[in-house]
Enzyme design. Sequence first.
Site, PDB file in Angstrom:
ATOM      1  N   TRP A  29      70.038  47.593  74.429  1.00 11.22           N
ATOM      2  CA  TRP A  29      71.210  46.737  74.200  1.00 11.22           C
ATOM      3  C   TRP A  29      72.341  47.297  75.050  1.00 11.22           C
ATOM      4  CZ3 TRP A  29      75.989  48.274  72.501  1.00 11.22           C
ATOM      5  CH2 TRP A  29      76.838  47.332  71.914  1.00 11.22           C
ATOM      6  N   SER A  95      66.327  52.839  74.030  1.00 13.73           N
ATOM      7  CA  SER A  95      67.457  52.637  73.131  1.00 13.73           C
ATOM      8  C   SER A  95      67.098  51.722  71.954  1.00 13.73           C
ATOM      9  CB  SER A  95      68.646  52.100  73.928  1.00 13.73           C
ATOM     10  OG  SER A  95      69.828  52.123  73.174  1.00 13.73           O
ATOM     11  N   MET A  96      67.809  50.607  71.820  1.00 14.08           N
ATOM     12  CA  MET A  96      67.504  49.643  70.765  1.00 14.08           C
ATOM     13  C   MET A  96      66.060  49.155  70.856  1.00 14.08           C
ATOM     14  SD  MET A  96      69.352  45.987  70.128  1.00 14.08           S
ATOM     15  CE  MET A  96      68.621  44.783  69.014  1.00 14.08           C
ATOM     16  N   ASP A 224      73.165  62.630  75.670  1.00 19.37           N
ATOM     17  CA  ASP A 224      73.205  61.212  75.312  1.00 19.37           C
ATOM     18  C   ASP A 224      74.409  60.981  74.410  1.00 19.37           C
ATOM     19  OD1 ASP A 224      72.780  58.625  74.233  1.00 19.37           O
ATOM     20  OD2 ASP A 224      70.620  58.827  74.541  1.00 19.37           O
ATOM     21  N   HIS A 253      72.430  58.552  78.381  1.00 21.91           N
ATOM     22  CA  HIS A 253      71.692  57.489  77.700  1.00 21.91           C
ATOM     23  C   HIS A 253      70.956  56.607  78.706  1.00 21.91           C
ATOM     24  CE1 HIS A 253      70.630  54.997  74.348  1.00 21.91           C
ATOM     25  NE2 HIS A 253      71.185  53.922  74.871  1.00 21.91           N
TER      26      HIS A 253
END
Length: 275
Positions: A29, A95-96, A224, A253
């Site tokens: 995201w 990530s998401m 991150d 990240h």
Amino acid sequence: MGRITTRDNVGIHYKDWGSGRPVVFIHGWPLNADAWEDQMKWVADNGFRGIAHDRRGHGRSDQPWDGYDFDTFADDLDDLMNQLDLQDATLVAHSMGGGELARYIGRHGTRRVRQAVLLSAVPPIMIKSDTNPEGVPEDVLTGIKNGILTERSQFWKDTAEGFFSANRPGNKVTQGNKDAFWFMAMHQSIQAGVTCVDAFGYTDFTQDLRSFDIPTLVVHGDDDQVVPIDATGRKSAKIIADATLKVYEGGSHGIALVPGDKERFNRDLLEFLKS
């Protein structure tokens, strides 16, 4: 490029490059499948089939008003896997997207899956609590939602700095990295942007991770600033039965996009695919 229709009649855009054993990339995201182009070309050039879809509400996929929860995301992924009849696949999630991967396995199993890769991923849970003191405070999540609602274009420009650790001395982040982040973020619907914050911030994937019965590579940067490694990557590697954790020193990240870390991740990914 192709398109499938999900069980609830949402159109999902996907890319399908190369041939060989499938590698399915699941974006973070607020990005879309374009975030994986370097890795898709890399695996396709090395004898694999790279596939990446835009999550509902993101990129070129449909933008419905609802369905921004991980059960639905997992079902969308299941529809993609089934309609393309993918077998013996490696799922790679950022990530998401790591939550989407985890919930997919927890909900649909590993019949079609050979391996998994969690990159800077949100499982087991993001939100800070008494049982997860390393997590992200609730006011940070509230601030993200407010930033999107107040003036999302500038918010995405500002967010790119921490996303890539561009605020650290000696970083290798390019202006192109930040511009691409903004461009992809602006193709996410505002509804998806806000509701996904609650989804990835508060969903607990612990039980999903316990369902993993396949080799899993966990890659996370120790700088991150979006998904803290101590709350997520390190814990996921302990919960998953057959997990290998690789920590990128100073990694942001946005590992898969930043020069230097990108090439390192590509090498690690290919080594894992061939294992």
